[in-house]
Design a protein around this motif. Structure first.
Motif, short mmCIF file in Angstrom:
data_model
loop_
_atom_site.label_atom_id
_atom_site.label_comp_id
_atom_site.label_asym_id
_atom_site.label_seq_id
_atom_site.Cartn_x
_atom_site.Cartn_y
_atom_site.Cartn_z
N LEU A 126 0.82 -1.21 0.00
CA LEU A 126 0.00 0.00 0.00
C LEU A 126 0.86 1.26 0.00
CD1 LEU A 126 -3.31 0.37 1.78
CD2 LEU A 126 -1.66 2.20 2.07
N LYS A 157 -6.95 11.38 -3.76
CA LYS A 157 -7.21 9.94 -3.91
C LYS A 157 -6.18 9.12 -3.12
CE LYS A 157 -6.60 6.45 -7.43
NZ LYS A 157 -6.03 6.26 -8.77
N HIS A 158 -4.93 9.51 -3.25
CA HIS A 158 -3.88 8.73 -2.57
C HIS A 158 -3.86 8.98 -1.06
CE1 HIS A 158 -2.06 6.79 -6.02
NE2 HIS A 158 -2.34 7.89 -6.69
N ALA A 177 7.24 9.88 2.51
CA ALA A 177 8.58 10.43 2.76
C ALA A 177 8.47 11.88 3.24
CB ALA A 177 9.42 10.35 1.49
N HIS A 232 4.03 1.30 -1.03
CA HIS A 232 5.06 1.28 -2.07
C HIS A 232 4.64 1.95 -3.38
CE1 HIS A 232 8.88 0.13 -3.65
NE2 HIS A 232 8.30 -0.39 -4.72
N ALA A 233 3.35 2.14 -3.63
CA ALA A 233 2.94 2.86 -4.85
C ALA A 233 3.72 4.17 -4.90
CB ALA A 233 1.45 3.12 -4.81
N PRO A 234 4.36 4.51 -6.04
CA PRO A 234 5.32 5.62 -6.07
C PRO A 234 4.84 6.92 -5.42
CG PRO A 234 5.35 4.45 -8.14
CD PRO A 234 4.24 3.83 -7.34
N LEU A 235 3.63 7.33 -5.76
CA LEU A 235 3.17 8.60 -5.20
C LEU A 235 2.95 8.50 -3.69
CD1 LEU A 235 2.60 11.42 -6.12
CD2 LEU A 235 0.22 10.80 -6.47
N ARG A 236 2.41 7.39 -3.26
CA ARG A 236 2.16 7.24 -1.81
C ARG A 236 3.48 7.14 -1.05
NH1 ARG A 236 -2.52 4.30 -3.62
NH2 ARG A 236 -1.61 2.24 -3.31
N LEU A 237 4.47 6.52 -1.67
CA LEU A 237 5.79 6.44 -1.03
C LEU A 237 6.36 7.85 -0.84
CD1 LEU A 237 8.01 4.50 0.00
CD2 LEU A 237 9.01 4.60 -2.28
N GLN A 238 6.17 8.68 -1.85
CA GLN A 238 6.68 10.06 -1.75
C GLN A 238 5.89 10.88 -0.72
OE1 GLN A 238 6.83 11.34 -5.94
NE2 GLN A 238 9.03 11.03 -5.79
N LEU A 277 4.97 17.18 -5.25
CA LEU A 277 4.81 15.94 -6.02
C LEU A 277 4.34 16.21 -7.45
CD1 LEU A 277 3.01 13.88 -3.24
CD2 LEU A 277 5.44 13.98 -3.72
#
Lengths: 98, 152
Positions: free
Chosen positions: A12, A49-50, A23, A14-20, A40
């Motif tokens: 959940l 959404k994220h 961070a 690890h999706a690129p945008l959620r990871l950022q 972002l």
């Protein structure tokens, strides 16, 4: 020195945008949606959404305040969210071999 | 196009490395943009100094000075939040934060001196507090930013 952080890969997060997003939230305690959008480079709807996915997972809390007649939303990690994110980072490090 | 959907399996070594690099990059940008605006610690230090001076005063104006001090501190926090779009609470419980301890200890000692000795020591203590926050605060902030840049 080897980190004592437990490692747990979280799809959940690890999706690129959620990871950022995670961070950013791990770097500061609270951040305005406007800053997240800018950092972002995404639209409000994509960001919302994220954030909603992270919020539904119990990883992120959202607070809304009014300033200068405008409603400003802020996101912050919950304690579970911060723990899950850091465990995820450790899992990535383990994969890389750090 | 970059996928924003939830990945189903663990990443490869290269994918994991790329994810860690993206984290490092965004942390660096975020930490640097969350640095306190120039003059922030001077403003908050003056607020602290006014609190110290007010506590040690017997003049009738002391309540007003105390409220002005509180307003300046609160205003400084709002200013930080407005400029950076973030809220960050100082982490002072780690060894790298020793400068924050200097600031806190000076303010506490000045308060105690103000309570015990009154004027003119309260005003002197207030001025010293403002000066120390002005001088030490920016260095503490730089250390905080450099710490936050790195994922631990």
């Amino acid at each position: 020195m080897k980190s004592a952080q437990t490692a747990a890969f979280d799809p959940l997060i690890h999706a690129p945008l959620r990871l950022q997003i995670c961070a950013v939230l791990d770097t500061v305690d609270e951040v305005e949606f406007a800053i997240l959008r800018e950092r972002l480079n995404v639209s409000e709807s994509v960001l919302s959404k994220h954030i909603k996915v992270l919020e539904d997972a119990g990883y992120v809390g959202v607070t809304k305040t009014t300033r200068e007649s405008r409603v400003r939303a802020r996101a912050s990690f919950t304690s579970n969210g911060r723990k899950a994110y850091r465990s995820h980072v450790q899992a990535l490090r383990d994969i890389v071999g750090d | 196009m970059e996928s924003h959907e939830t990945p189903e399996s663990q990443p490869s070594v290269d994918e994991a490395r790329a994810a860690l690099e993206s984290i490092a990059e965004i942390r660096k940008e975020t930490a640097r943009s969350a640095a306190s605006p120039k003059g922030f610690y001077s403003v908050v230090g003056v607020g602290e100094g006014l609190l110290v001076a007010a506590v040690g005063s017997e003049h009738s104006i002391r309540y007003l000075v105390f409220l002005i001090g509180l307003a300046i501190i609160f205003g400084g926090m709002m200013w930080y939040s407005k400029v950076t779009g973030t809220v960050s609470w100082a982490k002072i419980w780690e060894p790298w934060a020793w400068r924050a301890w200097i600031m806190v200890i000076v303010a506490i000692v000045a308060l105690l001196v103000a309570v015990e000795l009154g004027q003119p020591w309260a005003t002197i203590g207030g001025a010293v507090t403002a000066l120390v926050w002005t001088l030490v605060g920016p260095a503490f902030d730089r250390t905080w930013v450099s710490r936050q840049e790195v994922q631990r």
